[in-house]
Write a protein that holds these residues in place. Structure first.
Motif, PDB file in Angstrom:
ATOM      1  N   LYS A 137       0.830  -1.208   0.000  1.00 58.07           N
ATOM      2  CA  LYS A 137       0.000   0.000   0.000  1.00 58.07           C
ATOM      3  C   LYS A 137       0.867   1.262   0.000  1.00 58.07           C
ATOM      4  N   ALA A 140       2.405   1.801  -3.412  1.00 58.10           N
ATOM      5  CA  ALA A 140       1.395   2.313  -4.337  1.00 58.10           C
ATOM      6  C   ALA A 140       1.117   3.795  -4.083  1.00 58.10           C
ATOM      7  N   MET A 141       1.096   4.204  -2.825  1.00 61.31           N
ATOM      8  CA  MET A 141       0.857   5.612  -2.496  1.00 61.31           C
ATOM      9  C   MET A 141       1.974   6.495  -3.048  1.00 61.31           C
ATOM     10  N   ARG A 144       1.578   6.673  -6.923  1.00 64.62           N
ATOM     11  CA  ARG A 144       0.489   7.534  -7.394  1.00 64.62           C
ATOM     12  C   ARG A 144       0.859   9.005  -7.262  1.00 64.62           C
ATOM     13  N   ALA A 164       3.172  -3.669  -7.071  1.00 66.99           N
ATOM     14  CA  ALA A 164       2.314  -2.627  -6.502  1.00 66.99           C
ATOM     15  C   ALA A 164       2.652  -1.262  -7.103  1.00 66.99           C
ATOM     16  N   ARG A 167       1.429  -1.133 -10.851  1.00 62.64           N
ATOM     17  CA  ARG A 167      -0.028  -1.056 -10.988  1.00 62.64           C
ATOM     18  C   ARG A 167      -0.543   0.335 -10.608  1.00 62.64           C
ATOM     19  N   ALA A 168       0.034   0.935  -9.584  1.00 60.06           N
ATOM     20  CA  ALA A 168      -0.435   2.242  -9.134  1.00 60.06           C
ATOM     21  C   ALA A 168      -0.054   3.367 -10.098  1.00 60.06           C
ATOM     22  N   SER A 169       0.871   3.106 -11.008  1.00 58.04           N
ATOM     23  CA  SER A 169       1.330   4.158 -11.918  1.00 58.04           C
ATOM     24  C   SER A 169       1.007   3.853 -13.381  1.00 58.04           C
TER      25      SER A 169
END
Length: 380
Positions: A137, A140-141, A144, A164, A167-169
């Motif tokens: 998490k 991912a933060m 982003r 992670a 996927r978040a970017s």
């Protein structure tokens, strides 16, 4: 404006040059540093290819050096086209500008996807394959927020933290650096993720040949590219002696910023990141720690003079090999202990051109080891 966004620089290769570059870098004993020295000395990859057999023989090779053929290079170019990929030379506008700065940057990289991502400033995010929920998490933060700030996120397509971060970017853009060929992604379960990356705003890159299955020794090379492409590396959960720590240390060697996320001393996945903090990495407890530290880099000029061919040079025609006495002096000055080339020049009192050319001969004969920082040693 994010760091390094000053624009694209470079000179495009012709199709003929690209074929010759591919042949040269795929030939035996030709690594990035040797490639650069050959181009600098002979002016073009074509001239360097013609000189390889004689250089190798004079260096003491016990067998003929294998030179990649036209047919082999053409097959690899055709494979790239079939897979929707291209080869980007270090002197071309689409080559990652930060990567161009590092010692031993690959002369050619294969790229598939949104090529403009290669010239967008990047932050690398790496960490444990066996990531915790909170670690994934947090990665991912960071990814982003970095994307919102105008950075692409670079990682290695591995399980856990890498996945992670990618996927978040996906929307903002992400670069997946592969240890094998573009057509041999690893791990297999991330094949779908790679398709999302290359089919959208992201990019996959590799310095390895098409069809190359990744081996354990290829992953440190991949980590080197992650560190080189990125202006800073964020490490989220890394055990001691992990690949992520290799990436972080390479990044530090390249003058990049290294960020580490603290974790529980009781969690083995955090021993490496906590160790980085003790060594001076930037404490990272939120995206602003990363973005504020990278912000001043927006004033830096990332332009580095690229390797370019100079086909009008007469270096190949005027080639005068070192005599046996000079070669013997240089070989005697070398040992298994790595030394700087400038030290060899001072110690032998020989012209720099003679020393560099002799080292090229030894390298192509398989008698020289090249080390980070431009150091060399004799192979026994």
């Amino acid at each position: 404006m994010p760091a390094g966004s000053a624009g694209r620089t470079g000179i495009a290769l012709t199709d003929r040059q690209r074929l010759s570059w591919l042949r040269l870098i795929r030939s035996d004993n030709v690594g990035p540093a040797t490639f650069r020295d050959l181009i600098n000395h002979f002016g073009s990859a074509e001239a360097a290819l013609d000189a390889l057999p004689e250089l190798s023989r004079r260096g003491g090779a016990t067998r003929s050096v294998r030179i990649a053929s036209h047919a082999e290079a053409e097959r690899e170019l055709e494979a790239a086209e079939r897979h929707g990929a291209v080869f980007i030379g270090i002197g071309e506008p689409d080559y990652p500008p930060a990567l161009r700065q590092i010692d031993g940057a690959p002369p050619l990289i294969a790229a598939k996807g949104n090529v403009s991502a290669a010239t967008t400033p990047s932050v690398g995010i790496v960490g444990s394959r066996n990531a915790s929920i909170s670690g994934a998490k947090f990665a991912a933060m960071i990814a982003r927020d970095a994307g919102r700030a105008g950075y692409v996120v670079t990682s290695g397509l591995a399980r856990g933290i890498d996945t992670a971060a990618h996927r978040a970017s996906l929307d903002a853009g992400t670069i997946a650096v592969l240890a094998g060929g573009i057509d041999r992604p690893y791990p297999p379960e991330n094949l779908g993720l790679l398709g999302e990356i290359t089919g959208g705003s992201g990019l996959a890159v590799s310095e390895m040949p098409f069809g190359w299955e990744p081996r354990s020794r290829d992953f440190p090379r991949r980590n080197r590219l992650i560190a080189g492409i990125s202006l800073g590396i964020v490490v989220v959960e890394a055990a001691e002696r992990s690949g992520s720590l290799i990436t972080a240390r390479m990044a530090a060697d390249f003058g990049r910023l290294v960020f580490a996320v603290p974790g529980s001393p009781l969690d083995p996945r955090c021993h490496g990141t906590n160790g980085l903090l003790k060594e001076g990495a930037i404490m990272t407890t939120g995206p602003e720690d990363v973005l504020s530290a990278l912000a001043p880099l927006s004033q830096l000029d990332l332009f580095t003079p690229p390797i370019v061919e100079e086909p009008d040079r007469q270096a190949a025609a005027d080639f005068q090999p070192p005599d046996e006495d000079a070669r013997s002096i240089i070989v005697s000055a070398l040992s298994p202990t790595p030394v700087e080339v400038d030290e060899i020049i001072r110690h032998t009192a020989l012209p720099a051109s003679t020393v560099y050319l002799t080292l090229l001969e030894l390298d192509l004969a398989g008698r020289l080891h090249r080390h980070s920082g431009g150091l060399v040693s004799l192979a026994y």
